[in-house]
Design an enzyme around this catalytic site. Structure first.
Site, short mmCIF file in Angstrom:
data_model
loop_
_atom_site.label_atom_id
_atom_site.label_comp_id
_atom_site.label_asym_id
_atom_site.label_seq_id
_atom_site.Cartn_x
_atom_site.Cartn_y
_atom_site.Cartn_z
N LYS A 12 0.91 -0.96 0.10
CA LYS A 12 0.04 0.01 0.10
C LYS A 12 0.77 1.03 -0.16
O LYS A 12 1.87 1.27 0.68
CB LYS A 12 -0.95 0.04 1.17
N GLU B 61 -19.40 -6.33 10.58
CA GLU B 61 -20.23 -5.61 11.66
C GLU B 61 -21.29 -6.37 12.22
O GLU B 61 -21.95 -6.10 13.27
CB GLU B 61 -20.93 -4.70 10.59
N ARG C 82 -25.66 -2.87 7.93
CA ARG C 82 -25.44 -4.36 7.47
C ARG C 82 -25.77 -5.23 8.58
O ARG C 82 -25.82 -6.31 8.73
CB ARG C 82 -23.87 -4.40 7.25
#
Length: 662
Positions: free
Chosen positions: A283, A369, A397
């Protein structure tokens, strides 16, 4: 940028040599740093997928071959290669979206950009291709390693492995990070593969051995590289990860080696069945400020100096997140039962400060979640008070878990929803506009919306004191609003921010909309219309004093930055009717639409949530010109009002009010 300028579509890559492809990758990185530094956006993730994206578009034929990104914040390079090179208004109104968007290009398929869903999309698309006789088309899903922490990924893999005769390629982009370092046993396994010395030594020594043989040796090495991939993966025990899934595994592959990536993807394409290609990337690759950023390697940045990476944005006010972060630590210092939970967003939600002060009392469950919420219910049963901090858009969610695991069991769990309401540049999938409408149907839930930093601190303390029901605290993105002290506070906690001698309009504001409500009241006063402005603080359940105030006023208007269908205004209207109060209610909020990316102010103006528009409509309602019509003054009929005397801003309405009151 000579090479990049020549790329208008993926097939333009076919004519480039290996050396030109390497140069193109360098040009793309320079372009991203230069352009994203001007507008802000997801810089680090895109710097990490340059070569991987180039290889995908060289090997596969988009849009005939479907490419799905999980999540879509790593699709900037994909946009460049599919003809979208104007990044001047990235994530701004009228400019490119920060995520895939079908209206921009046929190369974009999935717009949602909620993690862990791509394999289910890919499963469905590939099944549809098979059912419709298009078995020669391929589906490619690019999955960040953080997405592997989400349960949907494993549900999809289970089903994909049950029907393994489709052209489906799953690319695991493994950089060890989602926002911050990826959490969980899966992450530890991949990290072990990525850093294992035996694997690195074997790979390096093999390349070195064949390299010493000169050009023929290097050619031989490239020829047997595919077989070596399989051997190396077994040597590092990486296939154990997927051994029970009956899916072909290739890797790990250096995601920044164009030749290796192309070779691995061609192998996967020709296999004729689902294949997992495990790529290892970095990254922020190629940009030193991003690599040096320990927190999230420039996952998402605002406007920055491209040379130093330093922010060029200034703000004199603290953010909502920082106020919450500090106050939670204060409360946790006093109450050992408080524990924080987040879903791969430790720093973005502000829980990092609690983790630094009390490291054993913060749980990051990864992009999961649903698990976070049910785990919180278990913690509450065990005597703790969990504070679940997520973005407002992501609580959607876990609705079933909020309803059945927390509320049904009367669990004392506090949900802190960051980025609630209109968030702006991240577009439809990231606006936090559904939480109020969705969550208020949960029995016994209590919803708070602070208008400023002081009220945030107050309401957070009140929320964690509730032990027998779920509580919710929601706040906006960005800096906290102006502090507005109340004229008075009612016995049930409602803040009255403004009162007028004449009780014409009751303005009920939700959270930071208090500023807008006060502005509207000023404009109404200039027209001789009296307005009371209140901030309920706790908007659900509707406080009794709101009903009493509504009974005394001629019309009620609610202002919220959530959708108005099933919103707080709807709840107020229903409670008024249940109490026998017939005062009309005008419910102002956002339409039940997917709102495109733009600034918060631009979106509010677009939907009519401006002081000018609201005041104009209220004047018309008070004078009986517009539905809902305000209750007439005693002894008068709204139908008899002389509409011709309405002249906004001229004092005519002021004169009319005086005459009617006489």
């Amino acid at each position: 940028m000579a090479l990049l300028d020549s790329i208008d579509g993926p097939r333009d890559l076919d004519r480039l040599s290996d050396e030109e492809m390497t140069e193109l990758a360098a040009e793309i990185r320079r372009f991203l740093v230069t352009e994203v530094s001007k507008t802000g956006g997801h810089l680090g993730p895109n710097l990490g997928v340059v070569e991987t994206t180039l290889a995908i578009h060289r090997v596969f034929d988009s849009p005939r071959d479907a490419i799905v990104w999980d999540t879509g914040h790593q699709s900037y390079v994909h946009k460049l290669l599919t003809g979208r090179k104007d990044f001047s208004r990235l994530r701004q109104k009228g400019g490119l979206a920060g995520y895939p968007q079908r209206s921009e290009s046929p190369h974009d398929i999935v717009e949602s950009s909620h993690a862990s869903s791509s394999l289910s999309w890919a499963d469905g698309i590939s099944r549809a291709f098979t059912m419709t006789g298009q078995g020669d088309r391929h589906v490619v899903a690019v999955v960040g390693d953080g997405a592997l922490t989400g349960g949907m990924t494993w549900e999809a893999l289970n089903n994909i492995s049950d029907d393994n005769s489709r052209n489906l390629v799953l690319i695991v982009n493994d950089n060890g990070r989602s926002y911050a370092p990826t959490i969980g046993g899966m992450a530890r396994f991949l990290s072990d593969v990525r850093t294992r010395r035996s694997y690195r030594r074997f790979r390096t020594s093999t390349e070195s051995f064949f390299g010493h043989l000169g050009a023929p040796g290097r050619a031989l090495y490239r020829g047997v590289r595919g077989g070596l991939h399989g051997f190396l993966s077994r040597f590092s025990n990486n296939e154990a990860l997927y051994s029970n899934l009956d899916i072909k595994y290739i890797g790990p592959v250096d995601g920044h080696d164009l030749r290796d990536m192309e070779r691995a993807l061609r192998q996967a394409k020709e296999y004729g069945a689902p294949v997992i290609v495990h790529t290892i990337t970095q990254k922020g690759r190629g940009y030193e400020p991003a690599l040096a950023d320990v927190a999230d390697q420039f996952h998402a940045v605002g406007q920055i100096d491209p040379e130093t990476g330093e922010s060029v944005e200034t703000s004199t006010r603290p953010s909502w997140t920082s106020v919450f972060s500090e106050e939670l630590v204060t409360l946790a210092d006093r109450d050992e039962r408080i524990v924080g939970i987040t879903a791969a967003m430790l720093r973005p939600t502000g829980l990092h400060k609690l983790a630094e002060k009390h490291p054993g009392r913060v749980l990051d469950v990864g992009i999961a979640e649903q698990h976070a919420v049910t785990s919180a219910a278990g913690l509450a049963f065990g005597g703790m008070h969990p504070v679940v901090a997520v973005y407002a858009t992501f609580i959607n969610r876990a609705f079933d878990q909020v309803l059945m695991d927390v509320a049904l069991h009367k669990a004392g769990v506090t949900f802190v929803l960051d980025r609630a309401g209109v968030t702006g540049p991240d577009g439809p999938s990231h606006h936090g506009i559904w939480d109020l409408a969705i969550l208020q149907v949960v029995p016994n839930i209590r919803l708070a919306a602070p208008r400023d930093a002081t009220r945030l601190r107050e309401e957070l303390a009140e929320a964690v004191a509730v032990q027998d029901a779920p509580t919710v605290l929601r706040f906006s993105k960005g800096s906290v609003g102006t502090e507005f002290d109340a004229v008075r506070r009612t016995a049930d906690g409602v803040d009255v921010l403004r009162e007028a001698p004449h009780k014409d309009v009751l303005i009920v504001t939700v959270g930071p909309m208090a500023n807008l409500g006060l502005d509207v009241a000023e404009r109404l006063a200039a027209q001789g219309i009296g307005a009371t402005v209140v901030d309920p603080r706790w908007v659900v359940p509707v406080p009794r004093s709101i009903i009493d105030l509504a009974r005394d006023h001629r019309i009620v208007v609610s202002i919220e930055d959530g959708i108005r269908v099933g919103g707080i205004g709807t709840r107020i209207r229903q409670d008024l009717r249940a109490a026998g109060v017939d005062t009309a209610v005008d419910e102002l909020g956002l339409p039940d639409e997917f709102l495109d990316h733009a600034s918060r102010d631009e979106i509010l103006e677009q939907v009519g949530l401006t002081p000018q528009a609201i005041a104009r409509d209220l004047v018309a309602q008070v004078l009986g010109r517009r539905i809902p019509v305000a209750r007439p003054l005693p002894g008068e009929d709204a139908a008899d009002l002389d509409d011709s005397r309405l002249a906004e801003g001229t004092g005519t309405a002021d004169h009319e009010q005086d005459e009617r009151r006489r």
